[in-house]
Write an enzyme that holds these catalytic residues in place. Structure first.
Site, PDB file in Angstrom:
ATOM      1  N   LEU A  44       0.822  -1.225   0.000  1.00 42.06           N
ATOM      2  CA  LEU A  44       0.000   0.000   0.000  1.00 42.06           C
ATOM      3  C   LEU A  44       0.849   1.266   0.000  1.00 42.06           C
ATOM      4  O   LEU A  44       0.491   2.244  -0.660  1.00 42.06           O
ATOM      5  CB  LEU A  44      -0.964  -0.020   1.189  1.00 42.06           C
ATOM      6  CG  LEU A  44      -1.993  -1.155   1.151  1.00 42.06           C
ATOM      7  CD1 LEU A  44      -2.948  -1.064   2.323  1.00 42.06           C
ATOM      8  CD2 LEU A  44      -2.775  -1.158  -0.168  1.00 42.06           C
ATOM      9  N   ASP A  54      11.863   3.018   3.265  1.00 42.42           N
ATOM     10  CA  ASP A  54      11.545   1.627   3.622  1.00 42.42           C
ATOM     11  C   ASP A  54      12.837   0.917   4.001  1.00 42.42           C
ATOM     12  O   ASP A  54      13.941   1.467   3.822  1.00 42.42           O
ATOM     13  CB  ASP A  54      10.844   0.904   2.453  1.00 42.42           C
ATOM     14  CG  ASP A  54       9.853  -0.151   2.960  1.00 42.42           C
ATOM     15  OD1 ASP A  54      10.207  -0.881   3.902  1.00 42.42           O
ATOM     16  OD2 ASP A  54       8.736  -0.234   2.421  1.00 42.42           O
ATOM     17  N   LEU A  93      12.968   2.267  10.902  1.00 36.87           N
ATOM     18  CA  LEU A  93      12.316   3.115  11.910  1.00 36.87           C
ATOM     19  C   LEU A  93      12.642   2.685  13.344  1.00 36.87           C
ATOM     20  O   LEU A  93      12.365   3.430  14.282  1.00 36.87           O
ATOM     21  CB  LEU A  93      10.798   3.111  11.713  1.00 36.87           C
ATOM     22  CG  LEU A  93      10.285   3.750  10.420  1.00 36.87           C
ATOM     23  CD1 LEU A  93       8.780   3.600  10.325  1.00 36.87           C
ATOM     24  CD2 LEU A  93      10.679   5.223  10.370  1.00 36.87           C
ATOM     25  N   PHE A 133       2.859   4.076   6.536  1.00 35.51           N
ATOM     26  CA  PHE A 133       2.420   2.728   6.155  1.00 35.51           C
ATOM     27  C   PHE A 133       3.525   1.694   6.394  1.00 35.51           C
ATOM     28  O   PHE A 133       3.391   0.540   5.994  1.00 35.51           O
ATOM     29  CB  PHE A 133       1.979   2.708   4.682  1.00 35.51           C
ATOM     30  CG  PHE A 133       0.542   3.158   4.507  1.00 35.51           C
ATOM     31  CD1 PHE A 133       0.164   4.456   4.808  1.00 35.51           C
ATOM     32  CD2 PHE A 133      -0.428   2.277   4.061  1.00 35.51           C
ATOM     33  CE1 PHE A 133      -1.159   4.866   4.672  1.00 35.51           C
ATOM     34  CE2 PHE A 133      -1.754   2.667   3.915  1.00 35.51           C
ATOM     35  CZ  PHE A 133      -2.123   3.965   4.225  1.00 35.51           C
ATOM     36  N   SER A 170      -5.849  -0.330  11.159  1.00 37.48           N
ATOM     37  CA  SER A 170      -6.414  -1.520  10.513  1.00 37.48           C
ATOM     38  C   SER A 170      -7.700  -1.938  11.212  1.00 37.48           C
ATOM     39  O   SER A 170      -7.900  -1.666  12.407  1.00 37.48           O
ATOM     40  CB  SER A 170      -5.395  -2.656  10.601  1.00 37.48           C
ATOM     41  OG  SER A 170      -6.014  -3.895  10.325  1.00 37.48           O
ATOM     42  N   TYR A 176      -0.629  -7.862  16.007  1.00 33.59           N
ATOM     43  CA  TYR A 176      -0.660  -6.872  14.920  1.00 33.59           C
ATOM     44  C   TYR A 176      -1.748  -5.815  15.169  1.00 33.59           C
ATOM     45  O   TYR A 176      -1.487  -4.611  15.124  1.00 33.59           O
ATOM     46  CB  TYR A 176      -0.893  -7.619  13.595  1.00 33.59           C
ATOM     47  CG  TYR A 176      -1.298  -6.733  12.450  1.00 33.59           C
ATOM     48  CD1 TYR A 176      -0.385  -5.869  11.870  1.00 33.59           C
ATOM     49  CD2 TYR A 176      -2.606  -6.759  11.949  1.00 33.59           C
ATOM     50  CE1 TYR A 176      -0.764  -5.038  10.822  1.00 33.59           C
ATOM     51  CE2 TYR A 176      -2.984  -5.947  10.905  1.00 33.59           C
ATOM     52  CZ  TYR A 176      -2.058  -5.086  10.343  1.00 33.59           C
ATOM     53  OH  TYR A 176      -2.442  -4.263   9.312  1.00 33.59           O
ATOM     54  N   SER A 214      -9.922  -4.094   3.753  1.00 34.15           N
ATOM     55  CA  SER A 214      -9.112  -4.949   2.892  1.00 34.15           C
ATOM     56  C   SER A 214      -8.838  -4.179   1.612  1.00 34.15           C
ATOM     57  O   SER A 214      -9.718  -4.060   0.752  1.00 34.15           O
ATOM     58  CB  SER A 214      -9.866  -6.239   2.569  1.00 34.15           C
ATOM     59  OG  SER A 214     -10.322  -6.832   3.775  1.00 34.15           O
TER      60      SER A 214
HETATM   61  C1  15L Z   1      -4.884  -5.945   7.358  1.00 35.64           C
HETATM   62  O1  15L Z   1      -4.702  -5.097   8.223  1.00 35.64           O
HETATM   63  C2  15L Z   1      -3.767  -6.612   6.671  1.00 35.64           C
HETATM   64  O2  15L Z   1      -2.647  -5.760   6.502  1.00 35.64           O
HETATM   65  C3  15L Z   1      -4.167  -7.228   5.353  1.00 35.64           C
HETATM   66  O3  15L Z   1      -3.155  -8.132   4.980  1.00 35.64           O
HETATM   67  C4  15L Z   1      -5.521  -7.930   5.427  1.00 35.64           C
HETATM   68  O4  15L Z   1      -5.467  -9.025   6.290  1.00 35.64           O
HETATM   69  C5  15L Z   1      -6.559  -6.950   5.933  1.00 35.64           C
HETATM   70  O5  15L Z   1      -6.174  -6.385   7.141  1.00 35.64           O
HETATM   71  C6  15L Z   1      -7.923  -7.610   6.100  1.00 35.64           C
HETATM   72  O6  15L Z   1      -8.419  -7.682   7.220  1.00 35.64           O
HETATM   73  O7  15L Z   1      -8.488  -8.042   5.100  1.00 35.64           O
END
Ligand code: 15L
Length: 268
Positions: free
Chosen positions: A14, A34, A51, A70, A110, A135, A164
């Site tokens: 992304l 990166d 980072l 990101f 997320s 995560y 997603s």
């Molecule tokens: C996310 O945060 C992930 O980075 C991605 O790989 C997918 O798993 C997405 O969520 C999702 O929930 O579809």
């Protein structure tokens, strides 16, 4: 936009997409960073850095107006790896931003920050966080971190709880969670430019009828998604989770059921 914008994770899926799409939108002064240099064109300005290193973060944020953050491990990993890369890395970046008087940060949060909410719940920007993984926990931390830096140091932030983000939906779940590349670019653009932003939480979703999220705050800020998962036939989406009964109950899908040792009944 002539002001300097830094994109972390610029060699990733992304971050890399935004590095190109923001340039197409008229951003003239983009810098990517990166851990590895890949999928970067010759004409794109790029800094190789980690980072986890605060000094490197301070160096790369000098003269930056806004950061599009990101750069992180994008899926579940060990507690150690998530702590080092996502939590410490993000903390360093915000601290570097404070030192260098960066004005804004767009944070790639997320849906996994709220993944343990049931699919029957409709969420908005005020809903409790319910991380479904190490995560997701790092994304919940990033949201609170950005709120703190906004309140305390006036660094404006927008956290986008990305569903997603793929070229097209691939899983039945994506009928609720999908966001197109274009729509994500639009949200990031609002985060960089909108005058009224202090600290915002919005959902990174296209205009999906079956969405689990009330994204009215994003709409108030001018978000007008052009895409929708509705035009895809969910039954034709083969990569699906229908065999995982637990995943089907919760918004985070298979992130919730992985390594699960809890009591489903207690997660209301
Ligand atoms: C996310 O945060 C992930 O980075 C991605 O790989 C997918 O798993 C997405 O969520 C999702 O929930 O579809």
């Amino acid at each position: 936009m002539n002001k300097k914008v830094l994109i972390t994770g610029a060699a990733g899926h992304l971050g890399g997409m935004l590095f190109r799409s923001l340039a197409d939108l008229g951003y003239k002064n983009l810098v990517g960073t990166d851990l590895k240099k890949k999928n970067v064109d010759k004409n794109q300005k790029f800094i190789l850095a980690n980072l986890k290193n605060l000094k490197a973060a301070i160096k790369m944020t000098k003269g930056i107006y806004a950061i599009v953050h990101f750069g992180a491990i994008p899926v579940e990993d060990t507690q150690f790896n998530i702590l080092q890369n996502n939590i410490i890395g993000t903390y360093n970046l915000f601290e570097a931003a404070r030192i260098n008087k960066v004005k804004r940060i767009i944070f790639a949060s997320s849906n996994h920050a709220i993944g343990f909410h049931r699919r029957t719940s409709k969420l908005n920007e005020f809903s409790n966080k319910r991380p479904d993984s190490h995560y997701g926990l790092s994304k919940a931390f990033g949201e609170e971190l950005s709120r703190f830096y906004a309140d305390k140091f006036n660094i404006k932030s927008m956290c986008i709880r990305i569903g997603s983000c793929l070229r097209v939906p691939e899983d039945r779940r994506h009928i609720s969670t999908w966001i197109s590349y274009k729509d994500l670019t639009r949200l990031v653009d609002i985060g960089i430019k909108h005058k009224a932003i202090h600290h915002e939480i919005v959902y990174g979703a296209s205009k999906n009828k079956k969405s689990w999220w009330n994204n009215s705050r994003a709409y108030q800020l001018g978000y007008r998604p052009a895409d929708s998962a509705d035009r895809f036939n969910s039954h034709l989406l083969t990569k699906n989770e229908h065999k995982d009964k637990m995943a089907l109950l919760f918004q985070g899908g298979v992130f919730t059921s992985a390594n699960f040792k809890g009591d489903i009944k207690k997660i209301k």
